[in-house]
Design a protein around this motif. Structure first.
Motif, PDB file in Angstrom:
ATOM      1  N   LYS A 211     -16.769   9.985  32.679  1.00 34.89           N
ATOM      2  CA  LYS A 211     -15.358  11.089  31.502  1.00 34.89           C
ATOM      3  C   LYS A 211     -15.638  12.354  32.033  1.00 34.89           C
ATOM      4  CE  LYS A 211     -18.447  11.699  27.305  1.00 34.89           C
ATOM      5  NZ  LYS A 211     -17.470  13.114  27.747  1.00 34.89           N
ATOM      6  N   ASN A 212     -14.114  12.956  31.685  1.00 37.26           N
ATOM      7  CA  ASN A 212     -13.699  14.298  31.506  1.00 37.26           C
ATOM      8  C   ASN A 212     -14.712  15.125  30.801  1.00 37.26           C
ATOM      9  OD1 ASN A 212     -13.099  16.468  31.344  1.00 37.26           O
ATOM     10  ND2 ASN A 212     -11.528  16.384  32.845  1.00 37.26           N
ATOM     11  N   VAL A 213     -15.865  16.431  31.652  1.00 37.21           N
ATOM     12  CA  VAL A 213     -16.522  16.923  30.157  1.00 37.21           C
ATOM     13  C   VAL A 213     -16.152  17.028  28.860  1.00 37.21           C
ATOM     14  CG1 VAL A 213     -17.995  17.680  32.594  1.00 37.21           C
ATOM     15  CG2 VAL A 213     -16.334  19.227  31.573  1.00 37.21           C
ATOM     16  N   ASN A 214     -14.332  17.560  29.207  1.00 39.94           N
ATOM     17  CA  ASN A 214     -13.571  18.106  28.027  1.00 39.94           C
ATOM     18  C   ASN A 214     -13.511  17.230  26.869  1.00 39.94           C
ATOM     19  OD1 ASN A 214     -13.496  20.593  29.392  1.00 39.94           O
ATOM     20  ND2 ASN A 214     -11.776  20.208  30.292  1.00 39.94           N
ATOM     21  N   ILE A 215     -13.975  15.595  27.685  1.00 45.77           N
ATOM     22  CA  ILE A 215     -14.023  15.012  26.662  1.00 45.77           C
ATOM     23  C   ILE A 215     -14.439  13.786  25.766  1.00 45.77           C
ATOM     24  CG2 ILE A 215     -13.597  12.064  25.757  1.00 45.77           C
ATOM     25  CD1 ILE A 215     -11.110  12.810  28.450  1.00 45.77           C
ATOM     26  N   SER A 216     -15.650  14.449  24.461  1.00 43.52           N
ATOM     27  CA  SER A 216     -16.057  13.930  23.517  1.00 43.52           C
ATOM     28  C   SER A 216     -16.376  12.211  24.215  1.00 43.52           C
ATOM     29  CB  SER A 216     -16.092  14.738  22.414  1.00 43.52           C
ATOM     30  OG  SER A 216     -15.628  13.307  21.524  1.00 43.52           O
ATOM     31  N   ASP A 217     -17.808  11.834  23.439  1.00 48.07           N
ATOM     32  CA  ASP A 217     -18.458  10.810  22.981  1.00 48.07           C
ATOM     33  C   ASP A 217     -17.545   9.761  22.506  1.00 48.07           C
ATOM     34  OD1 ASP A 217     -20.339  11.070  25.435  1.00 48.07           O
ATOM     35  OD2 ASP A 217     -22.120  11.236  23.933  1.00 48.07           O
ATOM     36  N   VAL A 218     -17.126  10.506  21.428  1.00 48.29           N
ATOM     37  CA  VAL A 218     -16.433   9.659  20.214  1.00 48.29           C
ATOM     38  C   VAL A 218     -15.053   9.229  20.919  1.00 48.29           C
ATOM     39  CG1 VAL A 218     -15.488  10.296  17.602  1.00 48.29           C
ATOM     40  CG2 VAL A 218     -18.308  10.945  18.103  1.00 48.29           C
ATOM     41  N   GLN A 219     -14.148  10.387  21.161  1.00 49.24           N
ATOM     42  CA  GLN A 219     -13.048  10.288  21.308  1.00 49.24           C
ATOM     43  C   GLN A 219     -12.734   9.226  22.783  1.00 49.24           C
ATOM     44  OE1 GLN A 219     -12.943  14.909  23.198  1.00 49.24           O
ATOM     45  NE2 GLN A 219     -10.711  14.912  21.643  1.00 49.24           N
ATOM     46  N   ALA A 220     -13.121   9.514  23.376  1.00 49.00           N
ATOM     47  CA  ALA A 220     -13.925   8.042  24.959  1.00 49.00           C
ATOM     48  C   ALA A 220     -14.091   7.154  24.045  1.00 49.00           C
ATOM     49  CB  ALA A 220     -14.964   8.455  25.514  1.00 49.00           C
ATOM     50  N   PHE A 221     -14.482   6.649  23.316  1.00 46.88           N
ATOM     51  CA  PHE A 221     -15.152   5.619  22.137  1.00 46.88           C
ATOM     52  C   PHE A 221     -13.571   4.758  21.649  1.00 46.88           C
ATOM     53  CE2 PHE A 221     -16.040   3.168  18.446  1.00 46.88           C
ATOM     54  CZ  PHE A 221     -16.198   2.203  19.285  1.00 46.88           C
ATOM     55  N   GLY A 222     -12.392   6.603  21.533  1.00 43.30           N
ATOM     56  CA  GLY A 222     -11.425   6.252  20.675  1.00 43.30           C
ATOM     57  C   GLY A 222     -10.115   5.381  21.454  1.00 43.30           C
ATOM     58  N   VAL A 223     -10.531   5.737  22.901  1.00 43.69           N
ATOM     59  CA  VAL A 223     -10.178   5.713  23.801  1.00 43.69           C
ATOM     60  C   VAL A 223     -10.559   3.782  24.412  1.00 43.69           C
ATOM     61  CG1 VAL A 223      -8.871   6.199  26.453  1.00 43.69           C
ATOM     62  CG2 VAL A 223      -8.850   7.752  24.599  1.00 43.69           C
ATOM     63  N   GLU A 224     -11.186   3.724  24.390  1.00 43.30           N
ATOM     64  CA  GLU A 224     -12.219   2.294  24.818  1.00 43.30           C
ATOM     65  C   GLU A 224     -11.342   1.850  23.967  1.00 43.30           C
ATOM     66  OE1 GLU A 224     -13.388   0.417  27.446  1.00 43.30           O
ATOM     67  OE2 GLU A 224     -13.482   2.569  28.399  1.00 43.30           O
ATOM     68  N   VAL A 225     -10.870   1.822  21.931  1.00 38.02           N
ATOM     69  CA  VAL A 225     -10.702   0.866  21.389  1.00 38.02           C
ATOM     70  C   VAL A 225      -9.077   0.635  21.315  1.00 38.02           C
ATOM     71  CG1 VAL A 225     -10.276   1.092  18.830  1.00 38.02           C
ATOM     72  CG2 VAL A 225     -12.602   1.621  19.406  1.00 38.02           C
ATOM     73  N   MET A 226      -8.783   1.880  21.663  1.00 35.71           N
ATOM     74  CA  MET A 226      -7.123   1.482  21.449  1.00 35.71           C
ATOM     75  C   MET A 226      -6.847   0.682  22.726  1.00 35.71           C
ATOM     76  SD  MET A 226      -5.604   5.675  20.386  1.00 35.71           S
ATOM     77  CE  MET A 226      -6.460   6.077  21.697  1.00 35.71           C
ATOM     78  N   THR A 227      -7.116   0.342  23.351  1.00 33.09           N
ATOM     79  CA  THR A 227      -6.964   0.454  25.037  1.00 33.09           C
ATOM     80  C   THR A 227      -7.743  -1.149  24.859  1.00 33.09           C
ATOM     81  OG1 THR A 227      -9.460   0.604  26.301  1.00 33.09           O
ATOM     82  CG2 THR A 227      -6.730   1.552  26.663  1.00 33.09           C
ATOM     83  N   THR A 228      -8.484  -1.267  24.101  1.00 30.23           N
ATOM     84  CA  THR A 228      -8.862  -3.097  24.012  1.00 30.23           C
ATOM     85  C   THR A 228      -7.516  -3.447  22.955  1.00 30.23           C
ATOM     86  OG1 THR A 228     -11.201  -2.574  24.259  1.00 30.23           O
ATOM     87  CG2 THR A 228     -10.613  -4.875  23.058  1.00 30.23           C
ATOM     88  N   PHE A 229      -7.263  -2.756  21.816  1.00 32.85           N
ATOM     89  CA  PHE A 229      -6.895  -3.090  20.633  1.00 32.85           C
ATOM     90  C   PHE A 229      -5.039  -3.968  21.134  1.00 32.85           C
ATOM     91  CE2 PHE A 229      -2.659  -2.122  17.693  1.00 32.85           C
ATOM     92  CZ  PHE A 229      -3.596  -3.106  17.067  1.00 32.85           C
ATOM     93  N   SER A 230      -4.239  -2.261  22.368  1.00 35.54           N
ATOM     94  CA  SER A 230      -3.378  -3.171  22.717  1.00 35.54           C
ATOM     95  C   SER A 230      -3.405  -4.544  23.853  1.00 35.54           C
ATOM     96  CB  SER A 230      -2.711  -2.071  23.744  1.00 35.54           C
ATOM     97  OG  SER A 230      -2.944  -0.630  23.379  1.00 35.54           O
ATOM     98  N   LEU A 231      -4.765  -4.200  24.476  1.00 33.05           N
ATOM     99  CA  LEU A 231      -4.954  -5.435  25.401  1.00 33.05           C
ATOM    100  C   LEU A 231      -4.777  -6.833  24.398  1.00 33.05           C
ATOM    101  CD1 LEU A 231      -5.412  -7.438  27.587  1.00 33.05           C
ATOM    102  CD2 LEU A 231      -7.627  -7.202  26.650  1.00 33.05           C
ATOM    103  N   ILE A 232      -5.621  -6.581  23.104  1.00 30.46           N
ATOM    104  CA  ILE A 232      -5.248  -8.187  22.376  1.00 30.46           C
ATOM    105  C   ILE A 232      -4.028  -8.778  21.503  1.00 30.46           C
ATOM    106  CG2 ILE A 232      -6.532  -9.144  20.341  1.00 30.46           C
ATOM    107  CD1 ILE A 232      -9.209  -7.403  21.266  1.00 30.46           C
ATOM    108  N   MET A 233      -3.630  -6.930  21.031  1.00 32.83           N
ATOM    109  CA  MET A 233      -2.126  -7.594  20.521  1.00 32.83           C
ATOM    110  C   MET A 233      -1.177  -8.122  21.615  1.00 32.83           C
ATOM    111  SD  MET A 233      -1.867  -6.882  17.706  1.00 32.83           S
ATOM    112  CE  MET A 233      -0.113  -6.405  17.684  1.00 32.83           C
ATOM    113  N   ALA A 234      -1.836  -7.374  22.706  1.00 33.62           N
ATOM    114  CA  ALA A 234      -0.383  -8.182  23.859  1.00 33.62           C
ATOM    115  C   ALA A 234      -1.451  -9.479  24.514  1.00 33.62           C
ATOM    116  CB  ALA A 234      -0.588  -7.748  25.291  1.00 33.62           C
ATOM    117  N   ILE A 235      -2.157 -10.005  24.116  1.00 37.38           N
ATOM    118  CA  ILE A 235      -2.667 -11.789  24.103  1.00 37.38           C
ATOM    119  C   ILE A 235      -1.942 -12.479  23.279  1.00 37.38           C
ATOM    120  CG2 ILE A 235      -4.399 -12.757  24.738  1.00 37.38           C
ATOM    121  CD1 ILE A 235      -5.439 -11.111  26.314  1.00 37.38           C
ATOM    122  N   GLN A 236      -2.386 -12.163  22.073  1.00 34.21           N
ATOM    123  CA  GLN A 236      -1.926 -12.651  20.921  1.00 34.21           C
ATOM    124  C   GLN A 236      -0.558 -12.349  20.495  1.00 34.21           C
ATOM    125  OE1 GLN A 236      -3.896 -14.361  18.281  1.00 34.21           O
ATOM    126  NE2 GLN A 236      -5.812 -13.811  18.603  1.00 34.21           N
ATOM    127  N   GLY A 237       0.432 -11.608  21.044  1.00 38.25           N
ATOM    128  CA  GLY A 237       1.729 -11.983  20.322  1.00 38.25           C
ATOM    129  C   GLY A 237       2.425 -12.424  21.484  1.00 38.25           C
TER     130      GLY A 237
END
Length: 94
Positions: A67-93
């Motif tokens: 990850k970019n040094v300007n991104i915190s671990d919490v921000q990186a985790f948030g990105v993972e959560v959002m992309t996983t949520f988008s994947l699940i929404m696309a599949i469940q939809g």
């Protein structure tokens, strides 16, 4: 890929997707756990195969994402959560 394997497992190749199907009660918990065990075992087997076919000089950096040094671990985790949520929404939809 999903079209080729969809009829076998419903296209579940990600444990997060399987978990979402269990939580939505579209799959039994036992079947979901079995799917997740097989998915994780498949990931480990694929990593082993990849490690075996990649030249030794590149083996120390297989699959490393930095990850970019300007991104915190919490921000990186948030990105993972959002992309996983988008994947699940696309599949469940569908």
């Amino acid at each position: 890929f999903f079209q080729a394997l969809g009829h076998v497992s419903g296209g579940h190749v990600n444990p997060a997707v399987t978990l979402s199907f269990c939580l939505a009660r579209q799959m039994s918990v036992l079947r979901g756990l079995l799917y997740m065990v097989v998915q994780i075992a498949g990931g480990i087997a694929a990593a082993g195969i990849l490690y075996g076919v990649v030249p030794t000089i590149y083996q120390s950096s297989i699959g490393i994402a930095v990850k970019n040094v300007n991104i915190s671990d919490v921000q990186a985790f948030g990105v993972e959560v959002m992309t996983t949520f988008s994947l699940i929404m696309a599949i469940q939809g569908t």
